[in-house]
Design a protein around this motif. Structure first.
Motif, PDB file in Angstrom:
ATOM      1  N   TYR A 248     -12.989  -0.865  16.010  1.00  0.00           N
ATOM      2  CA  TYR A 248     -12.135  -0.584  14.857  1.00  0.00           C
ATOM      3  C   TYR A 248     -11.099   0.467  15.233  1.00  0.00           C
ATOM      4  O   TYR A 248     -11.317   1.300  16.128  1.00  0.00           O
ATOM      5  CB  TYR A 248     -12.953  -0.098  13.654  1.00  0.00           C
ATOM      6  N   ILE A 249      -9.975   0.406  14.565  1.00  0.00           N
ATOM      7  CA  ILE A 249      -8.955   1.448  14.657  1.00  0.00           C
ATOM      8  C   ILE A 249      -8.444   1.725  13.246  1.00  0.00           C
ATOM      9  O   ILE A 249      -8.479   0.843  12.376  1.00  0.00           O
ATOM     10  CB  ILE A 249      -7.783   1.058  15.582  1.00  0.00           C
ATOM     11  N   ARG A 250      -7.986   2.940  13.026  1.00  0.00           N
ATOM     12  CA  ARG A 250      -7.468   3.352  11.721  1.00  0.00           C
ATOM     13  C   ARG A 250      -6.030   3.828  11.883  1.00  0.00           C
ATOM     14  O   ARG A 250      -5.757   5.020  12.024  1.00  0.00           O
ATOM     15  CB  ARG A 250      -8.343   4.464  11.135  1.00  0.00           C
ATOM     16  N   PRO A 251      -5.067   2.892  11.868  1.00  0.00           N
ATOM     17  CA  PRO A 251      -3.671   3.259  12.125  1.00  0.00           C
ATOM     18  C   PRO A 251      -3.010   4.015  10.982  1.00  0.00           C
ATOM     19  O   PRO A 251      -2.052   4.759  11.191  1.00  0.00           O
ATOM     20  CB  PRO A 251      -3.000   1.901  12.344  1.00  0.00           C
ATOM     21  N   LEU A 252      -3.496   3.803   9.761  1.00  0.00           N
ATOM     22  CA  LEU A 252      -2.961   4.470   8.586  1.00  0.00           C
ATOM     23  C   LEU A 252      -4.096   5.156   7.841  1.00  0.00           C
ATOM     24  O   LEU A 252      -5.260   4.801   7.986  1.00  0.00           O
ATOM     25  CB  LEU A 252      -2.281   3.465   7.645  1.00  0.00           C
ATOM     26  N   GLU A 253      -3.750   6.123   7.028  1.00  0.00           N
ATOM     27  CA  GLU A 253      -4.764   6.803   6.235  1.00  0.00           C
ATOM     28  C   GLU A 253      -5.432   5.810   5.288  1.00  0.00           C
ATOM     29  O   GLU A 253      -4.777   4.995   4.638  1.00  0.00           O
ATOM     30  CB  GLU A 253      -4.126   7.947   5.441  1.00  0.00           C
ATOM     31  N   ASN A 254      -6.776   5.865   5.241  1.00  0.00           N
ATOM     32  CA  ASN A 254      -7.568   4.992   4.375  1.00  0.00           C
ATOM     33  C   ASN A 254      -7.368   3.508   4.691  1.00  0.00           C
ATOM     34  O   ASN A 254      -7.439   2.652   3.807  1.00  0.00           O
ATOM     35  CB  ASN A 254      -7.250   5.260   2.903  1.00  0.00           C
ATOM     36  N   SER A 255      -7.123   3.219   5.957  1.00  0.00           N
ATOM     37  CA  SER A 255      -7.002   1.831   6.391  1.00  0.00           C
ATOM     38  C   SER A 255      -7.847   1.633   7.642  1.00  0.00           C
ATOM     39  O   SER A 255      -8.199   2.585   8.334  1.00  0.00           O
ATOM     40  CB  SER A 255      -5.546   1.474   6.690  1.00  0.00           C
ATOM     41  N   GLU A 256      -8.169   0.379   7.918  1.00  0.00           N
ATOM     42  CA  GLU A 256      -8.969   0.089   9.105  1.00  0.00           C
ATOM     43  C   GLU A 256      -8.750  -1.346   9.536  1.00  0.00           C
ATOM     44  O   GLU A 256      -8.752  -2.273   8.712  1.00  0.00           O
ATOM     45  CB  GLU A 256     -10.448   0.329   8.823  1.00  0.00           C
ATOM     46  N   LEU A 257      -8.564  -1.526  10.837  1.00  0.00           N
ATOM     47  CA  LEU A 257      -8.487  -2.843  11.431  1.00  0.00           C
ATOM     48  C   LEU A 257      -9.748  -3.046  12.264  1.00  0.00           C
ATOM     49  O   LEU A 257     -10.029  -2.289  13.188  1.00  0.00           O
ATOM     50  CB  LEU A 257      -7.250  -2.966  12.321  1.00  0.00           C
ATOM     51  N   GLN A 258     -10.536  -4.074  11.897  1.00  0.00           N
ATOM     52  CA  GLN A 258     -11.778  -4.380  12.612  1.00  0.00           C
ATOM     53  C   GLN A 258     -11.571  -5.612  13.479  1.00  0.00           C
ATOM     54  O   GLN A 258     -10.926  -6.580  13.073  1.00  0.00           O
ATOM     55  CB  GLN A 258     -12.916  -4.642  11.623  1.00  0.00           C
TER      56      GLN A 258
ATOM     57  N   ASN B  71       0.821  -1.206   0.000  1.00  0.00           N
ATOM     58  CA  ASN B  71       0.000   0.000   0.000  1.00  0.00           C
ATOM     59  C   ASN B  71       0.853   1.252   0.000  1.00  0.00           C
ATOM     60  O   ASN B  71       0.607   2.194  -0.752  1.00  0.00           O
ATOM     61  CB  ASN B  71      -0.912  -0.001   1.228  1.00  0.00           C
ATOM     62  N   GLN B  72       1.867   1.292   0.842  1.00  0.00           N
ATOM     63  CA  GLN B  72       2.692   2.490   0.916  1.00  0.00           C
ATOM     64  C   GLN B  72       3.449   2.720  -0.395  1.00  0.00           C
ATOM     65  O   GLN B  72       3.709   3.849  -0.791  1.00  0.00           O
ATOM     66  CB  GLN B  72       3.679   2.363   2.089  1.00  0.00           C
TER      67      GLN B  72
ATOM     68  N   VAL C   7      -5.965   1.455  -1.126  1.00  0.00           N
ATOM     69  CA  VAL C   7      -4.664   1.870  -1.635  1.00  0.00           C
ATOM     70  C   VAL C   7      -4.781   3.205  -2.365  1.00  0.00           C
ATOM     71  O   VAL C   7      -3.957   4.099  -2.214  1.00  0.00           O
ATOM     72  CB  VAL C   7      -4.088   0.784  -2.562  1.00  0.00           C
ATOM     73  N   ASN C   8      -5.826   3.341  -3.168  1.00  0.00           N
ATOM     74  CA  ASN C   8      -6.148   4.610  -3.815  1.00  0.00           C
ATOM     75  C   ASN C   8      -7.635   4.565  -4.146  1.00  0.00           C
ATOM     76  O   ASN C   8      -8.340   3.654  -3.725  1.00  0.00           O
ATOM     77  CB  ASN C   8      -5.274   4.859  -5.057  1.00  0.00           C
ATOM     78  N   ALA C   9      -8.107   5.535  -4.905  1.00  0.00           N
ATOM     79  CA  ALA C   9      -9.535   5.608  -5.197  1.00  0.00           C
ATOM     80  C   ALA C   9     -10.017   4.454  -6.069  1.00  0.00           C
ATOM     81  O   ALA C   9     -11.216   4.228  -6.190  1.00  0.00           O
ATOM     82  CB  ALA C   9      -9.862   6.935  -5.879  1.00  0.00           C
TER      83      ALA C   9
END
Length: 763
Positions: free
Chosen positions: A308-318, A15-16, A362-364
């Motif tokens: 849920y947490i969002r550690p990175l932009e446009n990411s989510e851990l449920q 992703n990065q 990753v992107n739109a």
């Protein structure tokens, strides 16, 4: 676990490397209001069309999406029960926007995922989907998943045993084993878990239920022959606490439930947590006074959480987890231990379940998810009876105690790619289902099996123009099941044509399959005179395959200021190698039946749906199904080609009237037509019973409820509901009587007249 962690690290690194959000982009912000009251709408969805980007409004109706790199994006603004809006943006009109949504029918504005495993508006999806939103669950005063499914077109929930109240859901008349039950899209309701599972999951867990009829194997694998039921769990949305009590009198029998929820969301919306718990205690109910229950005793306790947490932009851990403990007992002699009762069916379930899911945009245009879900079920059971008080009989009765273990694990990776009118979905799914069952008194019928399945699927959703006048969904899935030597191929294709922006034509061809493993009714032992009925697969049993065809037309729009829905759907399903049951022999207290492949079966019929909101506060909704189900050959033990326990005509009408923000009314009428029901008549304790097929009468159930909201204390919202279910006390009249009864001879409404009082307190 090490492989899972390494896989997550790899995809995060990818992703990065691929992240294309360079520069500032444009920011989108605004507010969503109710067009009639001008009050903010909490939890309204804002999605950028043909991308994976979106958000929801906060407690004040505000939303914001940052750094968007999409040329001339279109926003879809939607909310359950409101007409959606499509709005085209540019860099000059992207911030401080205000949108007003008009109230519509209860289903409209819902976001659904089950039909295609991607996000779509209910009214725009190319795959017809039935919706049970949270509001309808509350209007029905449904305390669990089973009760929440009662008012949906083509769907029935039935009680199949007077002792233990084994329930199953029928979609278009098919047995429960033909419907796949999902939790947040994961197939974690096993055959053993499905025996009583519909009543295990309390309403505190449920945010929305989505039902898709027909084969769904191209997305979800084996089991989705008649349809798919996806129970969507509650996602934390705002800060609050709610406690409620539900008191029911089932024709004088008490049924109490207490529940509580708490949720908290961080100010930056990067984390959220939802905790729930409930406890239920129901007494036994004896309709005909013969000393044996029609509804058994039930105690259920559930606790769990979603987060849920969002550690990175446009990411989510449920992350989610739940634990369910249930004790149920039916039969007679409730004042005695189960092994001293003349007839007793008792189970004690301890179930753990949950999921871990990583979502990354990753992107739109590209997103992926990695998920793992599990269900671990331990069950102690007793199925048997004490024919007399002799020492030998008491010693024999102790052998009827049993135990079952059923760990189930599922994991997979799915990727979605959005490109020029296409949404391409691809994925891999692995399922592991282990079953050790020793609930039968004879070791000869113990089960010790492991079923594995790996599935690979590919799907393409195509929109041929920006207004989505023509949409196609094509997909295929390849499955390798451990009980079969060959791969199974399951194709599907669905199409939607939009006419005049209000009329949708839908057509579809879908396929499904059922592998020859152990099914839910095999693990429910229904006692006749203390007899244990056992069903096992015959040697060489093959998979069962289905081919479903649907065609329908549906109008959804406003006529003037009046929301209107009218639809008709034709359906036809062909089963190849349909499973049937054959009586083999009896051995003392055990009846032995085998499941065999018959020549086939077919289901055909038509559905009608209607909804209207003639006044802003009044909504009328109805649905009726007319169908015919038949096997190709006569069922040997029943001397009929008809599907048993399913009426050819059934439907409902429901009316909701919100007199004010504080006071509302709800009423529903459910019609169940006559059906063919098998009946086993005991002749001698050791001999085979006589099996006959009777035709039942029809039933009309009427429910009515009043709801009132008030503030007894500042900042403490109070809600009171008073209602009656099955007002006219519609119930089976020819129940079997006494110790020789057939507890499986049961049909019609599952509960008699029930009066209830609900109290809710919200901070």
């Amino acid at each position: 676990m090490k492989r899972i962690i390494m896989t997550i690290i790899f995809f995060v690194s990818l992703n990065q490397a691929l992240m294309s959000y360079s520069g500032d982009g444009i920011n989108i912000s605004g507010r969503v209001l109710d067009a009639s009251t001008k009050e903010p709408l909490i939890g309204a969805n804002i999605i950028i069309k043909m991308t994976n980007l979106g958000t929801a409004t906060d407690i004040n109706g505000y939303f914001e999406i940052k750094r968007i790199h999409v040329e001339n994006p279109e926003l879809i603004i939607s909310m359950v029960g409101y007409q959606s809006i499509v709005f085209r943006l540019n860099d000059k009109n992207s911030e401080n926007l205000t949108f007003e949504l008009k109230p519509a029918l209860i289903e409209m504005g819902s976001i659904v995922v089950t039909g295609t495993n991607t996000l779509h508006l209910y009214e725009n999806t190319s795959v017809k989907t039935e919706i049970v939103p949270k509001k309808l669950i509350q209007q029905q005063s449904a305390c669990n998943l089973a009760q929440a499914l009662g008012l949906q077109t083509g769907v029935m929930v039935e009680n199949d045993c007077n002792n233990c109240n084994f329930t199953q859901v029928r979609i278009l008349g098919f047995d429960g084993k033909y419907s796949q039950i999902l939790i947040d899209g994961d197939p974690v309701v096993s055959s053993l878990g499905g025996v009583y599972g519909l009543e295990h999951y309390p309403q505190e867990m449920i945010e929305q239920i989505e039902i898709v009829k027909g084969g769904g194997s191209s997305l979800y694998g084996g089991g989705a022959v008649a349809g798919t039921i996806n129970m969507m769990t509650r996602r934390p949305a705002f800060n609050g606490i709610k406690i409620y009590y539900s008191g029911n009198s089932i024709d004088g029998t008490p049924d109490h439930q207490i529940g509580a929820i708490a949720e908290i969301v961080s100010d930056d919306n990067k984390s959220g947590f939802y905790v729930f718990g409930s406890t239920r205690d129901r007494g036994s109910y004896d309709r005909n006074g013969d000393g044996y229950s029609e509804l058994g005793k039930l105690k259920n306790e559930t606790v769990g959480f979603n987060g849920y947490i969002r550690p990175l932009e446009n990411s989510e851990l449920q992350l989610s987890f739940h634990r369910i403990v249930e004790d149920r007992r039916g039969g007679g002699d409730f004042d005695k231990p189960v092994h001293e009762a003349s007839i007793a069916e008792w189970t004690n379930h301890e179930k753990w379940g949950g999921k871990l899911r990583w979502n990354q945009k990753v992107n739109a245009s590209f997103e992926y998810k990695i998920n793992y879900a599990f269900s671990i079920l331990d069950r102690d059971s007793y199925y048997g009876g004490l024919p007399d008080d002799t020492p030998e009989a008491k010693l024999q009765a102790l052998k009827y105690y049993g135990h079952s273990d059923n760990p189930l694990h599922t994991a997979g990776i799915q990727a979605n790619y959005y490109l020029s009118g296409h949404i391409i979905t691809a994925g891999v799914q692995y399922d592991y289902d282990k079953l050790i069952d020793k609930s039968v008194s004879s070791e000869a019928y113990y089960v010790d099996e492991i079923f594995r399945n790996i599935g690979v699927y590919l799907q393409d959703e195509i929109s041929f123009d920006s207004e989505e006048h023509l949409q196609l969904v094509g997909g295929v899935r390849f499955d390798k099941h451990s009980a079969l030597s060959d791969w199974i191929v399951s194709p599907r294709i669905n199409a939607k044509v939009k006419l005049w922006d209000a009329l949708n034509l839908r057509a579809g061809f879908t396929t499904g399959f059922k592998a020859p493993q152990i099914f839910d009714e095999d693990l429910h032992i229904c006692g006749l005179e203390g007899t244990q009925r056992v069903i096992r697969n015959s040697a060489g049993l093959k998979e069962e395959k289905s081919y479903s065809y649907t065609f329908g037309a549906e109008f959804q729009d406003f006529v003037g200021d009046i929301p209107l829905l009218a639809g008709v759907t034709l359906f036809y399903t062909r089963l190849s190698g349909a499973y049937g049951e054959k009586f083999i022999s009896s051995d003392g207290v055990i009846e032995y039946w085998e499941r065999i492949n018959s020549s086939g079966a077919r289901v055909k019929g038509i559905e009608f749906d209607f909804g209207v909101k003639p006044l802003n506060k009044l909504e009328i909704r109805s649905g009726f199904t007319f169908k015919n189900n038949q096997y190709d050959d006569i069922l040997e033990d029943y001397n009929t080609k008809e599907f048993l326990r399913t009426p050819d005509i059934f439907g409902y009408v429901r009316i909701a009237y919100d007199y004010s923000n504080k006071f509302s009314l709800f009423t529903a009428v459910k019609y169940t037509g006559s059906m063919y029901v098998p009946h086993e008549i005991a002749v001698d304790y050791q001999d085979n019973p006589i099996i006959e097929v009777n035709k039942s009468k029809e039933f009309f159930e009427i429910d009515f409820a009043l709801n009132y909201k008030l503030n007894l204390i500042e900042n403490l919202a109070t809600e009171i509901s008073l209602g009656i279910k099955n007002i006219t006390d519609q119930y089976q009249e020819d129940l079997d009587f006494g110790v020789d009864r057939d507890p499986g001879y049961v049909y019609g409404p599952s509960s008699p007249r029930t009066v209830y009082l609900n109290l809710g307190f919200k901070l």
